[in-house]
Design a protein around this motif. Structure first.
Motif, PDB file in Angstrom:
ATOM      1  N   MET A   1      64.817  53.736  42.236  1.00  0.00           N
ATOM      2  CA  MET A   1      64.355  55.089  42.445  1.00  0.00           C
ATOM      3  C   MET A   1      62.940  55.104  43.017  1.00  0.00           C
ATOM      4  N   ALA A   2      62.093  54.149  42.587  1.00  0.00           N
ATOM      5  CA  ALA A   2      60.713  54.100  43.077  1.00  0.00           C
ATOM      6  C   ALA A   2      60.674  53.853  44.581  1.00  0.00           C
ATOM      7  N   GLN A   3      61.560  53.004  45.073  1.00  0.00           N
ATOM      8  CA  GLN A   3      61.589  52.702  46.507  1.00  0.00           C
ATOM      9  C   GLN A   3      61.974  53.955  47.305  1.00  0.00           C
ATOM     10  N   PHE A   4      62.959  54.693  46.813  1.00  0.00           N
ATOM     11  CA  PHE A   4      63.375  55.927  47.475  1.00  0.00           C
ATOM     12  C   PHE A   4      62.235  56.950  47.456  1.00  0.00           C
ATOM     13  N   ALA A   5      61.601  57.142  46.297  1.00  0.00           N
ATOM     14  CA  ALA A   5      60.516  58.113  46.172  1.00  0.00           C
ATOM     15  C   ALA A   5      59.339  57.729  47.069  1.00  0.00           C
ATOM     16  N   THR A   6      59.048  56.442  47.176  1.00  0.00           N
ATOM     17  CA  THR A   6      57.964  55.979  48.039  1.00  0.00           C
ATOM     18  C   THR A   6      58.275  56.291  49.491  1.00  0.00           C
ATOM     19  N   TYR A   7      59.504  56.035  49.895  1.00  0.00           N
ATOM     20  CA  TYR A   7      59.880  56.317  51.285  1.00  0.00           C
ATOM     21  C   TYR A   7      59.837  57.817  51.549  1.00  0.00           C
ATOM     22  N   MET A   8      60.293  58.622  50.592  1.00  0.00           N
ATOM     23  CA  MET A   8      60.253  60.074  50.734  1.00  0.00           C
ATOM     24  C   MET A   8      58.803  60.547  50.846  1.00  0.00           C
ATOM     25  N   MET A   9      57.888  59.952  50.073  1.00  0.00           N
ATOM     26  CA  MET A   9      56.474  60.336  50.087  1.00  0.00           C
ATOM     27  C   MET A   9      55.807  59.917  51.398  1.00  0.00           C
ATOM     28  N   GLN A  10      56.142  58.755  51.929  1.00  0.00           N
ATOM     29  CA  GLN A  10      55.485  58.206  53.110  1.00  0.00           C
ATOM     30  C   GLN A  10      56.156  58.573  54.429  1.00  0.00           C
ATOM     31  N   GLY A  11      57.474  58.682  54.422  1.00  0.00           N
ATOM     32  CA  GLY A  11      58.227  58.817  55.667  1.00  0.00           C
ATOM     33  C   GLY A  11      58.205  60.210  56.266  1.00  0.00           C
ATOM     34  N   SER A  12      58.382  60.255  57.585  1.00  0.00           N
ATOM     35  CA  SER A  12      58.459  61.550  58.267  1.00  0.00           C
ATOM     36  C   SER A  12      59.844  62.166  58.085  1.00  0.00           C
ATOM     37  N   VAL A 160      56.009  59.217  34.700  1.00  0.00           N
ATOM     38  CA  VAL A 160      57.332  58.844  35.186  1.00  0.00           C
ATOM     39  C   VAL A 160      57.137  57.669  36.142  1.00  0.00           C
ATOM     40  N   ASN A 161      57.637  56.502  35.775  1.00  0.00           N
ATOM     41  CA  ASN A 161      57.324  55.273  36.515  1.00  0.00           C
ATOM     42  C   ASN A 161      57.645  55.350  37.999  1.00  0.00           C
ATOM     43  N   TRP A 162      58.822  55.841  38.359  1.00  0.00           N
ATOM     44  CA  TRP A 162      59.203  55.849  39.775  1.00  0.00           C
ATOM     45  C   TRP A 162      58.317  56.795  40.585  1.00  0.00           C
ATOM     46  N   LEU A 163      57.934  57.930  40.008  1.00  0.00           N
ATOM     47  CA  LEU A 163      57.062  58.874  40.703  1.00  0.00           C
ATOM     48  C   LEU A 163      55.638  58.330  40.779  1.00  0.00           C
ATOM     49  N   ASN A 164      55.177  57.708  39.706  1.00  0.00           N
ATOM     50  CA  ASN A 164      53.844  57.110  39.679  1.00  0.00           C
ATOM     51  C   ASN A 164      53.728  55.994  40.717  1.00  0.00           C
ATOM     52  N   THR A 165      54.757  55.161  40.817  1.00  0.00           N
ATOM     53  CA  THR A 165      54.762  54.079  41.812  1.00  0.00           C
ATOM     54  C   THR A 165      54.651  54.640  43.223  1.00  0.00           C
ATOM     55  N   ALA A 166      55.410  55.696  43.516  1.00  0.00           N
ATOM     56  CA  ALA A 166      55.368  56.310  44.843  1.00  0.00           C
ATOM     57  C   ALA A 166      54.007  56.946  45.111  1.00  0.00           C
TER      58      ALA A 166
END
Length: 183
Positions: A1-12, A160-166
């Protein structure tokens, strides 16, 4: 989930694939075992581009640093809203930590989001030359070019770990205008 959230936060933009077996009901008739496979493309947060500062105040100071009260504008290009809760940021000047900021009850909605922030600039005991350069530029009318990085997020008081990571991958360049100097 962290990888998805990170991509959502960073990606266009990002693609989200939904695959599974569903049951549909219509007019009292149940249709079980329907294969569902759909990919949708959504606009991402794109690192919250073009942040700005609409108010910046240094109301007081003490031995631990200078009190900062500011209002920042974070632009969310996505159609997605997210309840971020309480955010903590680190401020960097020339890649040196100069302090921290916090914002509470943050819900990032599509468009411009006003964030009331409070924090402290550290006094520069460890790097007097950097502190001197920073204040000379700021008070000399040149403004302040800083980077703000996400350091933690708590939703309803819980990290929330996945959100914090992102959130920790978020870095924004911000220009803080110098205050008008009156004589």
């Amino acid at each position: 989930m962290a990888q998805f959230a990170t991509y959502m936060m960073q990606g266009s933009s990002f693609s989200w694939s939904v695959v599974g077996i569903a049951t549909a009901e219509a007019f009292g008739i149940s249709f079980p075992g329907l294969k569902l496979e759909k990919t949708i493309t959504l606009v991402g947060f794109n690192s919250l581009p073009n942040p700005s500062v609409s108010a910046f105040n240094l109301p007081d100071s003490d031995s631990s640093g200078i009190h900062v009260v500011t209002t920042a504008v974070a632009n969310n290009p996505s159609s997605i809203s997210i309840d971020m809760g309480s955010l903590a940021f680190t401020m960097l000047y020339n890649n040196i930590n100069i302090g921290s900021l916090t914002a509470s009850n943050v819900i990032l909605k599509p468009g411009a989001n006003s964030l009331a922030m409070d924090g402290r600039m550290i006094t520069g005991k460890d790097d007097v030359a950097t502190a001197s350069t920073l204040m000379t530029s700021f008070l000399g009318g040149q403004g302040l070019a800083v980077k703000v990085t996400g350091s933690s997020v708590k939703t309803n008081g819980i990290q929330v770990n996945w959100l914090n990571t992102a959130f920790k991958t978020l870095t924004m360049a911000i220009s803080i205008p110098s205050p008008p100097i009156t004589t």
